[in-house]
Design an enzyme around this catalytic site. Structure first.
Site, PDB file in Angstrom:
ATOM      1  N   ARG A  54       0.796  -1.220   0.000  1.00  0.00           N
ATOM      2  CA  ARG A  54       0.000   0.000   0.000  1.00  0.00           C
ATOM      3  C   ARG A  54       0.836   1.281   0.000  1.00  0.00           C
ATOM      4  O   ARG A  54       0.617   2.193  -0.804  1.00  0.00           O
ATOM      5  CB  ARG A  54      -0.920   0.039   1.246  1.00  0.00           C
ATOM      6  N   THR A  55       1.786   1.365   0.937  1.00  0.00           N
ATOM      7  CA  THR A  55       2.489   2.634   1.127  1.00  0.00           C
ATOM      8  C   THR A  55       3.338   2.988  -0.095  1.00  0.00           C
ATOM      9  O   THR A  55       3.275   4.118  -0.594  1.00  0.00           O
ATOM     10  CB  THR A  55       3.369   2.560   2.395  1.00  0.00           C
ATOM     11  N   LYS A  82      25.233  -5.931  -1.193  1.00  0.00           N
ATOM     12  CA  LYS A  82      26.696  -6.106  -1.091  1.00  0.00           C
ATOM     13  C   LYS A  82      27.233  -5.475   0.189  1.00  0.00           C
ATOM     14  O   LYS A  82      28.439  -5.343   0.357  1.00  0.00           O
ATOM     15  CB  LYS A  82      27.391  -5.460  -2.307  1.00  0.00           C
ATOM     16  N   ARG A 104      11.325   3.824   4.057  1.00  0.00           N
ATOM     17  CA  ARG A 104      10.835   2.817   5.018  1.00  0.00           C
ATOM     18  C   ARG A 104      12.015   1.952   5.435  1.00  0.00           C
ATOM     19  O   ARG A 104      12.774   1.488   4.593  1.00  0.00           O
ATOM     20  CB  ARG A 104       9.744   1.943   4.400  1.00  0.00           C
ATOM     21  N   HIS A 132       4.531   5.761  11.752  1.00  0.00           N
ATOM     22  CA  HIS A 132       4.097   5.620  10.350  1.00  0.00           C
ATOM     23  C   HIS A 132       3.090   6.765  10.132  1.00  0.00           C
ATOM     24  O   HIS A 132       1.888   6.558  10.101  1.00  0.00           O
ATOM     25  CB  HIS A 132       3.441   4.251  10.170  1.00  0.00           C
TER      26      HIS A 132
END
Ligand code: CP
Length: 314
Positions: A54-55, A82, A104, A132
């Site tokens: 969703r986000t 890496k 995020r 959030h």
């Protein structure tokens, strides 16, 4: 550059202003022609170190509808594999002159850290178990559009509050707007200091949902429970899963919400998730609008000074 790192630091006027702007963005998203030139010429980079449906997709659509160039950094195929660090990754992208970085990450404070390093706006799209903010804003917009207000309504936030950045941001926002917030959960799934955050604590769904205007269910975040208490799904659903019987305690017209992704049959019965009181799909629609509003408020000069979050002016 101005940032949105959390709900903490936003006042009632900031929140109302963002929700009003988001109401306008809903209209744009419902038109056939959805593209505006609000952010024309600007570059948005989405940098998601944790999974998202969703986000990430709504931030991408929000940027595109505002006319920005949007780049989704594919962390899974990046040099993070890496061993490149969060800061080195962000500084590499920063050298390409983005105007906004949407981040995020699994660590609390990741977005705030990057905000101190990069030379563009930073938006927190979820940092560990901390905040959030755009989720709380889209939840507030969904509630305000259905109930006409946020003040004095009773919101019961139920389930795995301990691991939930969604719960934290919602408690902060709803308190700021004058709502009454309850949390309903077993003691093992509540963080310490929850009452000091301004939530009334309940351990029984029947008591916690009594006369609630909004029942907000949370996902049981089993991936964050390594080695700790992991309840059995059957037992959890019996005591804390939202079904028709438990929902009867809330007001007849109570909204049923869930930020997603849902565990059907764990924290919520399918018949309730898909039932007449559910506004889960509206929450997704409001997600695009709220993200449009936040980016407009941060990046367009006419809104400068109209917001008061930490990090502004930094
Ligand atoms: N509600 C929410 O943040 O969903 P995603 O993890 O799919 O973005």
């Amino acid at each position: 550059h101005r940032h949105l790192l959390g709900i903490k630091g936003l006042n009632e006027r900031d929140i109302t202003g963002l929700l009003d702007l988001a109401d306008e963005a809903v209209k744009i998203s419902r038109q056939r022609e959805k593209k505006t030139s609000t952010l024309r010429g600007l570059t948005q980079i989405n940098l998601f170190f944790e999974a998202s449906t969703r986000t990430q997709s709504s931030f991408e659509l929000a940027g595109k509808r505002l006319g920005a160039d949007v780049m989704n950094m594919s962390v899974g195929n990046s040099s993070v594999k890496k061993g490149e660090t969060l800061i080195d990754t962000a500084m590499t992208l920063n050298a390409m002159h983005p105007d906004v970085l949407v981040v995020r990450h699994s660590s609390a404070g990741a977005a705030a850290l990057l905000a101190q390093k990069v030379s563009c706006s930073v938006i927190n799209a979820g940092d560990g178990q901390h905040e959030h903010p755009t989720q709380a804003l889209l939840d507030a917009l969904t509630i305000r559009r259905a109930k006409g207000k946020l003040s004095r309504i009773i919101v019961a936030i139920c389930g795995d509050v301990l691991h939930s950045r969604v719960a934290r941001s919602n408690i902060l926002l709803l308190n700021q707007m004058g709502a009454r917030v309850r949390v309903v959960a077993p003691a093992t799934l509540l963080p310490s200091g929850i009452a000091e955050m301004g939530a009334e604590v309940y351990h029984s769904m029947e008591e916690g949902l009594k006369d609630a205007d909004v029942v907000m269910m949370l996902r049981l975040q089993r991936e964050r429970m390594a080695g700790a208490f992991v309840p059995s799904v059957r037992e959890y659903f019996r005591y804390y899963g939202l079904d028709a019987e438990k929902l009867k305690a809330a007001k007849e017209d109570a909204l049923v919400m869930h930020p997603g992704p849902m565990n059907r049959g764990v924290e919520i019965a399918s018949e309730i998730a898909d039932g007449p009181q559910s506004v889960i799909e509206q929450q997704v629609e409001m997600g695009v609008a709220v993200r449009m509003a936040v980016m407009e408020a941060l990046l367009v000069s006419q809104h400068q000074g109209g917001l008061n979050n930490q990090g502004y002016g930094a």
